[in-house]
Design an enzyme around this catalytic site. Structure first.
Site, PDB file in Angstrom:
ATOM      1  N   SER A 101      67.991  35.059  40.342  1.00 44.97           N
ATOM      2  CA  SER A 101      68.683  34.251  41.345  1.00 44.97           C
ATOM      3  C   SER A 101      69.111  32.902  40.815  1.00 44.97           C
ATOM      4  CB  SER A 101      67.801  34.063  42.578  1.00 44.97           C
ATOM      5  OG  SER A 101      68.546  33.393  43.583  1.00 44.97           O
ATOM      6  N   GLY A 104      63.441  28.082  49.006  1.00 41.58           N
ATOM      7  CA  GLY A 104      62.939  27.160  50.030  1.00 41.58           C
ATOM      8  C   GLY A 104      63.698  25.858  50.109  1.00 41.58           C
ATOM      9  N   GLY A 134      66.742  25.679  51.538  1.00 37.79           N
ATOM     10  CA  GLY A 134      67.703  25.763  52.634  1.00 37.79           C
ATOM     11  C   GLY A 134      69.033  26.354  52.220  1.00 37.79           C
ATOM     12  N   GLU A 186      64.595  39.523  56.776  1.00 38.38           N
ATOM     13  CA  GLU A 186      64.486  38.102  57.115  1.00 38.38           C
ATOM     14  C   GLU A 186      63.442  37.858  58.205  1.00 38.38           C
ATOM     15  OE1 GLU A 186      65.817  35.782  54.969  1.00 38.38           O
ATOM     16  OE2 GLU A 186      67.264  34.944  56.402  1.00 38.38           O
ATOM     17  N   ASP A 238      72.078  33.237  58.059  1.00 39.82           N
ATOM     18  CA  ASP A 238      72.009  33.295  56.598  1.00 39.82           C
ATOM     19  C   ASP A 238      72.407  34.677  56.081  1.00 39.82           C
ATOM     20  OD1 ASP A 238      70.982  30.790  57.003  1.00 39.82           O
ATOM     21  OD2 ASP A 238      69.234  31.051  55.716  1.00 39.82           O
TER      22      ASP A 238
END
Lengths: 388, 388
Positions: free
Chosen positions: A136, A141, A143, A193, A204
């Site tokens: 990634s 974390g 946001g 999620e 998101d």
């Protein structure tokens, strides 16, 4: 056969916090991705484990598929046509499988993500042995929607190689899914999620799945098509925050000062709507790109002031604002505030030298900067037939 | 016979800029004063000049009273019962008298104040020779009402020694005027302010005359009685700004974003009203002083966010905010913004050590700090009979 899926992170361009109180908000995808690669072993591999590698975190987990089946027998597998919530009892069973891995204390925050992985994997693929590798570009974390990008890319990879995946594996390069499959991915990702976040808004995963931008208000989502190429500097203050506590603090302030805060939320609503209108409008002689950027900057500055009024700024955020202000650049926090990330619009005509200087100054404060294009593609997949 | 008058400066606690668009604002006096001493020579002094000493600025001006009478014959003098505006033609005549003094270029900004002095002096005292000495604890042009404090203390001194002054010179210490005389002083001071500022709101001279606090909205003023002792750190960023340009920029933003800005002004209106209510409310078991201070701090933080939303903050102001935030102190700009002064509430229970630290840190940035009690007395006078 290997499939790779990539799904983008997101930023909130306008309306965070106020959206909880009925205002419109605008979210957009960013061209920073989470990549999930899924590969099934050939029969000759004599391989019977489900292997998960989280490359950036340096975590590798592995379960014999027999152990999964034993711990978690009721998983039906291959039910891609109807994404369902993980029942609480199943969640407990999966938690046992996660606990057995003895994830180091420092990485225990990932347990919920691993739980979501096991639920999505077994729901779509049952007890097949496989190797799943995750990379990634998104900080965790902060946001930027890293968990949604993980769930979306994972669900896409699983569905692409499922019986109902119905893919033409011979096509090359990054491919998009059909609408019906995007919808399926989005639903599964939302279930993931839920395991990770409890009560996610669904913003998101929707932005990560479809890309581009979304305007949302009181639960209603509208996809909007950007008509301007926006580039943002995303500065991660690396200050962790408690989103729930920040949301609660704004609500408490709204209780203490109902009239003032209602007006503040109304102001934010106008800003989100104006921003969506500007971004969607075609550039023309009347409103060229520079003017559009100036309008976006003004709206960002206004939204930031209103977020400060809500009390969700933070010393680290103020430092970023002050630094970018020196270069006459407009910034706002994005997401929950109290730390996290700050957006700075990088206008089209801004010189690379200035960008380098700003980044150098911000990074000398201990922050981490990334440049991201805003409102680009959502989920894409890519097949690699030669891989066995 | 000498009379000394002192009049306080002011701060705007809430509502600056928004007041121009119909919101309520709250202004308060501060215990930083401008002192004007007025002394008439005895006949034996054989003294025939009008002498003005501006101690802090290091400027001393002197006019033979004959020259004043010659340049400016139509002044009737001794018309304290009816303050009038200085007619444009008279203003030109006075300007000639000021020009003759060859005020150094660096101090030329004081010319309007000297003009106001000559108009007020001759209107109340005619062509009497006298010595007028001005001292001030207020920085000039920083938005703390220095010109109003000058006009109020000057008018008071002139009226106290006028035929209609009707004072008991034998009383000792700082004395207050009767209401009717305060009204007269306030009106004359407003005429002086008009010469200095063009179109003053009348707030500054009213606060300086009456002290305490004032809530104002759309031209209506209401004096409010504070029920809490507030102490503020006033940090002068020493960054000059153009008040007119700042007021215009807020209006332009309001034209560009009418819905959002209307909501912002509504939010400010609520904040001013809440602040006035808290300050007037009696402390009780339900709402002790600490709680009241916390509420004031929250409202200051909210108002500052809204001012940032209006676009009137400045890098220097942000530096002050960031510095005081480190000590968990709430701050807001006061006045026009774009530099100028910043208020920081100093809570009752805050230790002197912390205050010293904050001040040291702010002054190391090149700012100047003063601690001021808020909402104290207005104009006061003091006679010194022994002085000849």
């Amino acid at each position: 056969m290997e499939v790779r899926a990539r799904a983008p992170g997101k930023i909130i361009l306008a309306g965070e916090h106020a959206v909880v109180h009925g205002s419109a908000a605008v979210a957009a995808s960013i061209d920073l991705y989470t990549y999930v690669s899924l590969r099934f072993p050939t029969p000759s591999d004599n391989h019977d484990t489900l292997n998960l590698q989280l490359k950036d975190i340096g975590l590798e987990l592995s379960w014999p598929v027999g152990r999964i089946k034993e711990a978690f027998p009721e998983s039906s597998g291959c039910i891609t046509s109807s994404p369902t919530s993980c029942p609480p009892d199943t969640l407990k069973l999966i938690a046992t499988l996660v606990e057995e891995q003895n994830i180091p204390e420092a990485k225990i925050g990932l347990a919920a993500g691993v739980t979501a992985f096991l639920w999505l994997y077994t729901s779509v693929q049952g007890y097949k042995p496989a190797k799943v590798v995750v990379n990634s570009e998104l900080p965790l974390g902060a946001g930027l929607g890293s968990s949604a990008a993980f769930c979306v890319s994972l669900a896409a990879a699983l569905i692409a190689l499922s019986d109902s995946g119905n893919q033409d594996f011979s096509r090359e390069g990054w491919l998009t899914f059909e609408d019906s499959q995007l919808e399926l991915v989005n639903k599964w990702a939302f279930e993931g999620e839920k395991i990770i976040h409890g009560k996610p808004s669904g913003i998101d995963n929707t932005v990560s799945t479809y890309g581009n931008m979304i305007k949302y208000k009181s639960g209603g989502l509208a996809r909007i098509k950007s008509n301007m190429a926006l580039k943002m500097l995303i500065t991660d203050t690396k200050v962790g925050r408690n989103t729930k506590a920040l949301v609660a603090s704004v609500s408490e302030r709204a209780v203490r000062h109902p009239n003032a805060m209602t007006a503040v939320f109304t102001a934010v609503d106008s800003i989100s709507n104006e921003l969506a209108t500007i971004i969607q409008s075609a550039s023309s002689a009347d409103l060229d790109i520079v003017e559009k950027e100036e309008k976006v900057e003004e709206l960002m500055e206004m939204n930031q002031g209103l977020l400060q009024c809500m009390g969700v700024s933070h010393a680290s955020i103020e430092t970023v604002l002050r630094t970018t202000l020196k270069y006459k650049l407009a910034s706002k926090l994005t997401g929950a505030g109290g730390g996290g990330c700050v957006l700075t619009l990088l206008p089209t005509l801004l010189s690379g030298t200035v960008v380098d200087k700003v980044i150098a100054e911000l990074e000398s404060c201990g922050f981490q900067c990334k440049i991201a294009g805003i409102g680009g593609n959502g989920l894409e997949i890519c097949f690699n037939i030669s891989s066995s």
